[in-house]
Motif scaffolding. Structure first.
Motif, PDB file in Angstrom:
ATOM      1  N   ASP A 161     -28.917  34.761  19.055  1.00 47.54           N
ATOM      2  CA  ASP A 161     -28.681  34.147  17.738  1.00 47.54           C
ATOM      3  C   ASP A 161     -28.043  32.785  17.968  1.00 47.54           C
ATOM      4  O   ASP A 161     -27.259  32.611  18.894  1.00 47.54           O
ATOM      5  CB  ASP A 161     -27.744  35.005  16.877  1.00 47.54           C
ATOM      6  CG  ASP A 161     -27.872  34.665  15.386  1.00 47.54           C
ATOM      7  OD1 ASP A 161     -28.448  35.484  14.643  1.00 47.54           O
ATOM      8  OD2 ASP A 161     -27.403  33.581  14.978  1.00 47.54           O
ATOM      9  N   GLU A 185     -32.880  42.155  20.047  1.00 43.92           N
ATOM     10  CA  GLU A 185     -33.050  41.655  18.675  1.00 43.92           C
ATOM     11  C   GLU A 185     -33.008  40.139  18.667  1.00 43.92           C
ATOM     12  O   GLU A 185     -32.025  39.517  19.096  1.00 43.92           O
ATOM     13  CB  GLU A 185     -31.976  42.211  17.720  1.00 43.92           C
ATOM     14  CG  GLU A 185     -32.187  41.637  16.305  1.00 43.92           C
ATOM     15  CD  GLU A 185     -31.424  42.322  15.176  1.00 43.92           C
ATOM     16  OE1 GLU A 185     -30.755  43.341  15.430  1.00 43.92           O
ATOM     17  OE2 GLU A 185     -31.504  41.816  14.039  1.00 43.92           O
ATOM     18  N   MET A 203     -21.711  34.044  13.372  1.00 43.21           N
ATOM     19  CA  MET A 203     -22.344  35.350  13.163  1.00 43.21           C
ATOM     20  C   MET A 203     -22.117  36.230  14.396  1.00 43.21           C
ATOM     21  O   MET A 203     -21.773  37.413  14.283  1.00 43.21           O
ATOM     22  CB  MET A 203     -23.850  35.181  12.898  1.00 43.21           C
ATOM     23  CG  MET A 203     -24.195  34.448  11.611  1.00 43.21           C
ATOM     24  SD  MET A 203     -23.936  35.402  10.104  1.00 43.21           S
ATOM     25  CE  MET A 203     -25.450  36.355  10.023  1.00 43.21           C
TER      26      MET A 203
HETATM   27  C1  LIG Z   1     -30.341  36.871   7.467  1.00 47.15           C
HETATM   28  S1  LIG Z   1     -29.543  36.824   9.026  1.00 47.15           S
HETATM   29  C2  LIG Z   1     -30.172  38.311   9.717  1.00 47.15           C
HETATM   30  C3  LIG Z   1     -29.325  38.833  10.829  1.00 47.15           C
HETATM   31  C4  LIG Z   1     -29.758  40.200  11.337  1.00 47.15           C
HETATM   32  N1  LIG Z   1     -31.031  40.132  12.028  1.00 47.15           N
HETATM   33  C5  LIG Z   1     -29.848  41.206  10.190  1.00 47.15           C
HETATM   34  O1  LIG Z   1     -30.946  41.724   9.950  1.00 47.15           O
HETATM   35  O2  LIG Z   1     -28.839  41.436   9.542  1.00 47.15           O
HETATM   36  C6  LIG Z   1     -30.475  35.594   9.906  1.00 47.15           C
HETATM   37  C7  LIG Z   1     -29.940  35.260  11.293  1.00 47.15           C
HETATM   38  O3  LIG Z   1     -30.895  34.457  11.948  1.00 47.15           O
HETATM   39  C8  LIG Z   1     -30.204  33.522  12.750  1.00 47.15           C
HETATM   40  N2  LIG Z   1     -31.173  32.476  13.086  1.00 47.15           N
HETATM   41  C9  LIG Z   1     -31.927  31.772  12.205  1.00 47.15           C
HETATM   42  N3  LIG Z   1     -32.743  30.954  12.878  1.00 47.15           N
HETATM   43  C10 LIG Z   1     -32.510  31.146  14.199  1.00 47.15           C
HETATM   44  C11 LIG Z   1     -33.060  30.596  15.383  1.00 47.15           C
HETATM   45  N4  LIG Z   1     -34.026  29.689  15.349  1.00 47.15           N
HETATM   46  N5  LIG Z   1     -32.567  31.022  16.567  1.00 47.15           N
HETATM   47  C12 LIG Z   1     -31.573  31.951  16.604  1.00 47.15           C
HETATM   48  N6  LIG Z   1     -31.032  32.515  15.517  1.00 47.15           N
HETATM   49  C13 LIG Z   1     -31.493  32.111  14.329  1.00 47.15           C
HETATM   50  C14 LIG Z   1     -29.030  33.121  11.908  1.00 47.15           C
HETATM   51  O4  LIG Z   1     -28.013  32.535  12.669  1.00 47.15           O
HETATM   52  C15 LIG Z   1     -28.635  34.462  11.299  1.00 47.15           C
HETATM   53  O5  LIG Z   1     -27.696  35.127  12.099  1.00 47.15           O
END
Ligand SMILES: C[S@@+](CC[C@H](N)C(=O)[O-])C[C@H]1O[C@@H](n2cnc3c(N)ncnc32)[C@H](O)[C@@H]1O
Length: 232
Positions: free
Chosen positions: A65, A42, A70
């Motif tokens: 992530d 993921e 998180m």
């Molecule tokens: C809305 S949350 C969704 C988390 C999970 N996928 C879910 O569906 O519940 C968005 C996640 O994307 C991560 N994120 C955003 N941009 C990112 C990047 N460029 N690289 C890694 N993680 C990223 C954030 O840290 C956060 O944990």
């Protein structure tokens, strides 16, 4: 990263709304499980909203992530999921997978076309031959301002510039008597054909496109899509 820093992990798991409904999570995991026999990676795994129940079905799950808070929350729920902390468009994890997935509009977190292209390349690099990259994302807004939520506890407004594809989501939440707090996050909206081109650049082919996790047909009226691209 400010959006997902600090106490984001614990606050995130207290969220409500359609993405956090048990039925939504079950439909998402059902769909993803059908592609995941050879393991699942993921991108933007967050606190494991989807990864934890997918792993509970006996699937090998890994994640990337960039938010340590998180990931810390995820680790409190599961020690079986290997997670790399870093940008999901460039960070590598060990091994190959039959499924790489990026849900909940995660592709929009990358605010340039270059970064979104890099994300497709990184997903493809982790796929075994025949493996699939699955994305869940909203279609681009069709107007400059959209009120997407209006309740006593949350007002959500999207601000969209069609020329630059810059999307800013504004969230207003009550913090006390007559006081509301505004938090805004910046994203890049992207259309299905542009995503298909990014997939082609990464050597992937469109295999399926649905309007939701229950495989409702995608039409011009659909507000989001679940797309599956395959590595030959
Ligand atoms: C809305 S949350 C969704 C988390 C999970 N996928 C879910 O569906 O519940 C968005 C996640 O994307 C991560 N994120 C955003 N941009 C990112 C990047 N460029 N690289 C890694 N993680 C990223 C954030 O840290 C956060 O944990």
């Amino acid at each position: 990263m400010g959006w997902f820093a600090d106490d984001a992990g614990s606050r995130y798991d207290e969220s409500t709304g359609p993405y956090f409904e048990p039925a939504t999570i079950e439909a998402t995991v059902d769909f993803l499980e059908s592609f995941a026999a050879g393991g699942a990676l993921e991108l933007a795994i967050g606190t494991g909203r989807i990864a934890v129940p997918l792993a509970a079905r006996g699937i090998r799950v890994a994640g990337i992530d960039y938010s340590a808070p998180m990931v810390a929350q995820l680790r409190r729920k599961s020690s079986d999921i290997a997670v790399e902390v870093g940008d999901y468009s460039t960070t590598k994890v060990d091994g190959e997978f039959s499924l790489v997935y990026l849900v909940f509009n995660g592709i929009n977190n990358l605010t340039t076309q270059e970064a979104q292209i890099a994300a497709f390349a990184n997903a493809a690099a982790h796929l075994a031959p025949g493996g699939c990259f699955v994305i869940e994302v909203g279609v681009r807004p069709d107007r400059a301002w959209t009120v997407f939520d209006l309740s006593d506890t949350h007002i959500g407004i999207d601000e969209y510039d069609a020329e630059t594809q810059r999307l800013v989501s504004h969230h207003l939440s009550p913090v006390g008597d007559d006081l509301w707090k505004l938090a805004s996050g910046e994203f890049r909206a992207v259309s299905p054909p542009e995503l298909d081109l990014m997939a082609r650049l990464a050597g992937l082919e469109l295999r399926e496109r649905w309007a939701d996790w229950n495989r409702t047909p995608f039409t011009a009226e659909s507000t989001k899509h679940v797309s599956v691209w395959q590595k030959p």
